[in-house]
Write a protein that holds these residues in place. Structure first.
Motif, PDB file in Angstrom:
ATOM      1  N   ILE A 113     -92.768   2.646  40.631  1.00  0.00           N
ATOM      2  CA  ILE A 113     -93.366   1.356  40.280  1.00  0.00           C
ATOM      3  C   ILE A 113     -92.422   0.536  39.411  1.00  0.00           C
ATOM      4  CG2 ILE A 113     -95.241   0.234  38.995  1.00  0.00           C
ATOM      5  CD1 ILE A 113     -97.089   2.465  40.016  1.00  0.00           C
ATOM      6  N   ASP A 114     -91.767   1.175  38.460  1.00  0.00           N
ATOM      7  CA  ASP A 114     -90.856   0.441  37.577  1.00  0.00           C
ATOM      8  C   ASP A 114     -89.612  -0.068  38.297  1.00  0.00           C
ATOM      9  OD1 ASP A 114     -92.491   0.705  35.343  1.00  0.00           O
ATOM     10  OD2 ASP A 114     -91.649   2.672  34.865  1.00  0.00           O
ATOM     11  N   ARG A 115     -89.311   0.496  39.449  1.00  0.00           N
ATOM     12  CA  ARG A 115     -88.152   0.045  40.220  1.00  0.00           C
ATOM     13  C   ARG A 115     -88.509  -1.047  41.218  1.00  0.00           C
ATOM     14  NH1 ARG A 115     -86.940   5.656  42.297  1.00  0.00           N
ATOM     15  NH2 ARG A 115     -86.150   4.534  44.102  1.00  0.00           N
ATOM     16  N   LEU A 116     -89.787  -1.254  41.451  1.00  0.00           N
ATOM     17  CA  LEU A 116     -90.202  -2.262  42.424  1.00  0.00           C
ATOM     18  C   LEU A 116     -89.934  -3.668  41.901  1.00  0.00           C
ATOM     19  CD1 LEU A 116     -93.711  -0.956  43.557  1.00  0.00           C
ATOM     20  CD2 LEU A 116     -91.585  -0.896  44.862  1.00  0.00           C
ATOM     21  N   PRO A 117     -89.639  -4.582  42.808  1.00  0.00           N
ATOM     22  CA  PRO A 117     -89.563  -5.978  42.382  1.00  0.00           C
ATOM     23  C   PRO A 117     -90.954  -6.423  41.918  1.00  0.00           C
ATOM     24  CG  PRO A 117     -88.768  -5.710  44.646  1.00  0.00           C
ATOM     25  CD  PRO A 117     -89.350  -4.407  44.217  1.00  0.00           C
ATOM     26  N   PRO A 118     -91.040  -7.320  40.932  1.00  0.00           N
ATOM     27  CA  PRO A 118     -92.354  -7.778  40.462  1.00  0.00           C
ATOM     28  C   PRO A 118     -93.240  -8.323  41.579  1.00  0.00           C
ATOM     29  CG  PRO A 118     -90.663  -8.478  38.942  1.00  0.00           C
ATOM     30  CD  PRO A 118     -89.957  -7.885  40.132  1.00  0.00           C
ATOM     31  N   SER A 119     -92.650  -8.990  42.564  1.00  0.00           N
ATOM     32  CA  SER A 119     -93.460  -9.533  43.654  1.00  0.00           C
ATOM     33  C   SER A 119     -94.098  -8.407  44.478  1.00  0.00           C
ATOM     34  CB  SER A 119     -92.626 -10.437  44.554  1.00  0.00           C
ATOM     35  OG  SER A 119     -91.514  -9.749  45.068  1.00  0.00           O
ATOM     36  N   ALA A 120     -93.416  -7.273  44.607  1.00  0.00           N
ATOM     37  CA  ALA A 120     -93.983  -6.138  45.338  1.00  0.00           C
ATOM     38  C   ALA A 120     -95.171  -5.560  44.587  1.00  0.00           C
ATOM     39  CB  ALA A 120     -92.923  -5.063  45.556  1.00  0.00           C
ATOM     40  N   SER A 121     -95.042  -5.384  43.284  1.00  0.00           N
ATOM     41  CA  SER A 121     -96.165  -4.891  42.483  1.00  0.00           C
ATOM     42  C   SER A 121     -97.332  -5.854  42.550  1.00  0.00           C
ATOM     43  CB  SER A 121     -95.743  -4.701  41.028  1.00  0.00           C
ATOM     44  OG  SER A 121     -94.817  -3.673  40.915  1.00  0.00           O
ATOM     45  N   CYS A 122     -97.022  -7.128  42.480  1.00  0.00           N
ATOM     46  CA  CYS A 122     -98.048  -8.161  42.530  1.00  0.00           C
ATOM     47  C   CYS A 122     -98.776  -8.116  43.877  1.00  0.00           C
ATOM     48  CB  CYS A 122     -97.386  -9.517  42.312  1.00  0.00           C
ATOM     49  SG  CYS A 122     -98.525 -10.813  41.932  1.00  0.00           S
ATOM     50  N   PHE A 123     -98.025  -8.028  44.957  1.00  0.00           N
ATOM     51  CA  PHE A 123     -98.629  -7.963  46.281  1.00  0.00           C
ATOM     52  C   PHE A 123     -99.500  -6.723  46.427  1.00  0.00           C
ATOM     53  CE2 PHE A 123     -98.548  -6.369  50.637  1.00  0.00           C
ATOM     54  CZ  PHE A 123     -99.227  -7.396  51.264  1.00  0.00           C
ATOM     55  N   THR A 175     -89.813 -12.779  38.026  1.00  0.00           N
ATOM     56  CA  THR A 175     -90.986 -13.395  37.414  1.00  0.00           C
ATOM     57  C   THR A 175     -91.444 -14.579  38.248  1.00  0.00           C
ATOM     58  OG1 THR A 175     -90.289 -12.692  35.220  1.00  0.00           O
ATOM     59  CG2 THR A 175     -91.825 -14.538  35.322  1.00  0.00           C
ATOM     60  N   LYS A 176     -90.494 -15.374  38.691  1.00  0.00           N
ATOM     61  CA  LYS A 176     -90.825 -16.559  39.496  1.00  0.00           C
ATOM     62  C   LYS A 176     -91.478 -16.154  40.810  1.00  0.00           C
ATOM     63  CE  LYS A 176     -88.616 -20.554  41.652  1.00  0.00           C
ATOM     64  NZ  LYS A 176     -89.098 -20.315  42.993  1.00  0.00           N
ATOM     65  N   ARG A 177     -90.948 -15.134  41.476  1.00  0.00           N
ATOM     66  CA  ARG A 177     -91.519 -14.706  42.759  1.00  0.00           C
ATOM     67  C   ARG A 177     -92.939 -14.157  42.593  1.00  0.00           C
ATOM     68  NH1 ARG A 177     -87.656 -13.300  47.278  1.00  0.00           N
ATOM     69  NH2 ARG A 177     -85.716 -14.252  46.627  1.00  0.00           N
ATOM     70  N   ALA A 178     -93.166 -13.386  41.538  1.00  0.00           N
ATOM     71  CA  ALA A 178     -94.513 -12.847  41.295  1.00  0.00           C
ATOM     72  C   ALA A 178     -95.495 -13.982  41.014  1.00  0.00           C
ATOM     73  CB  ALA A 178     -94.489 -11.859  40.136  1.00  0.00           C
ATOM     74  N   ALA A 179     -95.091 -14.933  40.176  1.00  0.00           N
ATOM     75  CA  ALA A 179     -95.968 -16.072  39.867  1.00  0.00           C
ATOM     76  C   ALA A 179     -96.206 -16.922  41.108  1.00  0.00           C
ATOM     77  CB  ALA A 179     -95.346 -16.905  38.747  1.00  0.00           C
ATOM     78  N   ASP A 180     -95.156 -17.159  41.891  1.00  0.00           N
ATOM     79  CA  ASP A 180     -95.317 -17.932  43.132  1.00  0.00           C
ATOM     80  C   ASP A 180     -96.330 -17.274  44.053  1.00  0.00           C
ATOM     81  OD1 ASP A 180     -93.523 -19.883  42.427  1.00  0.00           O
ATOM     82  OD2 ASP A 180     -91.872 -19.111  43.665  1.00  0.00           O
TER      83      ASP A 180
END
Length: 184
Positions: A95-105, A145-150
């Motif tokens: 989980i800590d290695r995932l891109p923030p957008s992946a965790s968000c999705f 951060t931008k991708r997760a927020a988007d």
């Protein structure tokens, strides 16, 4: 007894046939291709014998998970979903290695589905939520951060009510409740 053994052989044969469809040999110098029919059983037995799946998942140099997901867009994460959930269930450090957008999705999927996969995802929701919180608060690179927020804001503005509800829930849990003035 004989019928049970035949049923088991048939089940294994179907699993191997399904694996034959799913396994692709990737060679960076040429196009991807399917392995020869007889090699699937060999590949699976070698993988089980040497625990290759776990070794690849834990590999960070190069990062097998990130390289296999490919891009951090929604489509790439959606394609990786079927194997990514078991991987992060078995290896929580992923989980800590995932891109923030992946965790968000994945968090959006956990909140939005009533399937058995969602039940497995809901068990992971606390670490995923922590990862999303950290990314939305700027603890990761600005692009992540931008991708997760988007992703969240696109879902809040989506025509599908379920997506809007899930995105609001993720934002509320990640950032907390914000008191809004009634004059706005």
């Amino acid at each position: 007894e004989i019928a049970r053994q035949q049923a088991e052989k048939l089940r294994i044969k179907r699993l191997l046939k399904d694996a034959q469809k799913a396994i692709i040999i990737w060679d960076p110098r040429s196009t991807a291709r399917k392995p020869p029919k007889n090699s699937v059983q060999l590949l699976l037995s070698v993988s089980n014998m040497f625990h290759l799946a776990g070794s690849f998942i834990e590999c960070t140099s190069p990062d097998y998970i990130i390289n296999t997901i490919g891009s951090t867009n929604r489509d790439s994460i959606e394609r990786a979903y079927d194997w990514l959930i078991p991987a992060i269930s078995s290896f929580r450090s992923v989980i800590d290695r995932l891109p923030p957008s992946a965790s968000c999705f994945l968090l959006l999927r956990a909140y939005g589905q009533d399937t058995s996969a969602s039940g497995e995802l809901l068990k992971l929701s606390a670490p995923l939520l922590t990862h999303v919180k950290r990314s939305l608060c700027g603890k990761h690179a600005a692009e992540g951060t931008k991708r997760a927020a988007d992703l969240l804001f696109f879902d809040i503005a989506d025509a599908d009510a379920d997506r809007r509800i899930c995105a609001r829930r993720v934002l509320l849990e990640a950032l907390g409740k914000v008191e809004l003035s009634q004059n706005i």
